[in-house]
Design an enzyme around this catalytic site. Structure first.
Site, PDB file in Angstrom:
ATOM      1  N   CYS A   1       1.506   6.582   3.157  1.00 30.85           N
ATOM      2  CA  CYS A   1       2.038   6.859   1.817  1.00 30.85           C
ATOM      3  C   CYS A   1       3.532   7.169   1.834  1.00 30.85           C
ATOM      4  CB  CYS A   1       1.259   7.995   1.168  1.00 30.85           C
ATOM      5  SG  CYS A   1      -0.485   7.613   0.988  1.00 30.85           S
TER       6      CYS A   1
ATOM      7  N   HIS B   1       5.254  10.774  -4.610  1.00 32.96           N
ATOM      8  CA  HIS B   1       4.131   9.910  -4.245  1.00 32.96           C
ATOM      9  C   HIS B   1       2.935  10.305  -5.108  1.00 32.96           C
ATOM     10  CE1 HIS B   1       0.934   7.982  -2.228  1.00 32.96           C
ATOM     11  NE2 HIS B   1       0.452   9.071  -1.673  1.00 32.96           N
TER      12      HIS B   1
ATOM     13  N   ASN C   1      -3.997   6.157  -6.400  1.00 33.15           N
ATOM     14  CA  ASN C   1      -3.063   6.224  -5.279  1.00 33.15           C
ATOM     15  C   ASN C   1      -2.998   4.841  -4.628  1.00 33.15           C
ATOM     16  OD1 ASN C   1      -1.798   6.574  -2.808  1.00 33.15           O
ATOM     17  ND2 ASN C   1      -2.870   8.468  -2.280  1.00 33.15           N
TER      18      ASN C   1
END
Ligand code: COA
Length: 335
Positions: free
Chosen positions: A118, A258, A288
């Site tokens: 990520c 993020h 996500n």
């Protein structure tokens, strides 16, 4: 030595998400969960999923790149480097980036993948900025792309509600107006790899009948631990970058975090002391998307940004990897 007078700027943005969506209601029919649980624990309402098996990560990346190229009328043959941040490459070998570069006509570019989960896009901005500041390369296409649905176990309610597929791309080149990528604070801690991983398929656990039967080809995570470290480390990194640049929570225009989990973002926001309205979010629409979250936020909010806007990025991901970066936005979309 990097040239302190030269800055790399983001001069174009593009994005792509597959048309198909996977809603919380769809998931209610697949695992023991509820829309109420998912929304209250993560903030996610739906994700986009590339159901077409002929649409791997490279497809998402190519579409995002084409969107950027078309929006800003970029000549692909002028691109020096195509960098694809991903944890879901089309194949372990060959890398995805060279294929993407060839498909978009970046015939004079070299290309490689960057794997930092990520944090991949954040690390990628740092790499691209350093190349440009050094004068070694002029135009870098940085793409964050992940087809998370290819590694998610849709019988595991602890992971399948979180992830989605998507891609975002930015063009980074030398700034001509003084605005651009300023600096960053990046870190990693390999002892965290036991909390977020895909066990098999690498040299440690090559795929065989046993690893397959154990589901070693699926992403696994210890959600609570990841949650704790994500909040702690994104907050610390963001504070480091604020200190380094004499930024206050008032002087920052936007926090681009993020998109891990709305509660992670809320806790991080509180730690940094930034106003709610400055935190840019789209997790409700996409979930996500791993390396794609930051450029997807940039794409969704591109029309909001003005030249000179002070943007703080923060990310945390598997590895563990994490960091924060400070960028002054380079252009108004209308001009
Ligand atoms: N639906 C309903 N219940 C669920 C569920 C789901 N989809 N997933 C987990 N639960 C249950 C658990 O089984 C547990 O039940 P128990 O108490 O009976 O054992 C309970 O909910 C609480 O589980 P817990 O894991 O503590 O929940 P949580 O509040 O930490 O939320 C995550 C789980 C995964 C949403 C959260 O930990 C998270 O977002 N972590 C970070 C993940 C992440 O961002 N990963 C990517 C890298 S950045």
């Amino acid at each position: 030595m990097l040239n302190q007078a030269v800055k790399a700027a983001i001069t174009a943005v593009g994005s792509y998400v597959p048309k198909e969506t996977l809603t919380n209601q769809d998931l209610e029919r697949m695992v023991d969960t509820s829309d109420e649980w998912i929304q209250s624990r993560t903030g996610i309402v739906q994700r986009h999923i590339a159901k077409n098996p002929l649409h791997p990560t490279s497809y998402l990346a190519i579409e995002a790149a084409k969107n950027l190229i078309q929006k800003k009328n970029v000549d692909p043959s002028s691109i020096d480097l195509v960098l694809v941040a991903t944890i879901t490459p089309d194949m372990n070998i060959a890398a995805t980036a060279p294929y993407v570069a060839t498909q978009i006509g970046a015939s004079n570019a070299f290309a490689f993948d960057l794997q930092a989960a990520c944090s991949g896009f954040l690390y990628g901005m740092s790499v691209a900025s350093a190349y440009i500041r050094s004068g070694q390369y002029k135009k870098i296409l940085l793409i964050g792309a992940d087809k998370m649905s290819s590694i998610v176990d849709y019988s595991d309610r602890k992971t399948c509600v979180i992830f989605g597929d998507g891609a975002g791309a930015v063009l980074m080149e030398k700034s001509t107006n003084g605005f651009g990528y300023e600096n960053d604070f990046l870190r990693s801690d390999g002892s965290g790899r036991e909390f977020l991983y895909m066990k098999s398929g690498g040299s440690l656990h090559p795929i065989n009948a046993t690893t397959f039967a154990e589901g070693g080809h699926y992403l696994k995570q210890e959600g609570r631990t990841v949650f704790k470290y994500a909040v702690q480390n994104m907050s610390l990194a963001a504070k480091e970058v604020m200190k380094k640049n004499n930024l206050t929570s008032e002087s920052i225009d936007y926090l681009v975090p993020h998109q891990a989990n709305q509660r992670i973002l809320e806790a991080t926001r509180k730690n940094i002391g930034i106003e709610d309205k400055k935190v840019l979010m789209n997790i409700q629409k996409y979930g996500n998307t791993t390396a794609a979250t930051l450029p997807l936020v940039l794409a969704d909010y591109e029309s909001t940004f003005k030249a000179g806007d002070k943007i703080l990025f923060a990310a945390f991901g598997g590895g563990f990897t994490w960091g924060a970066a400070y960028l002054t936005w380079n252009y108004d979309q209308s001009t």
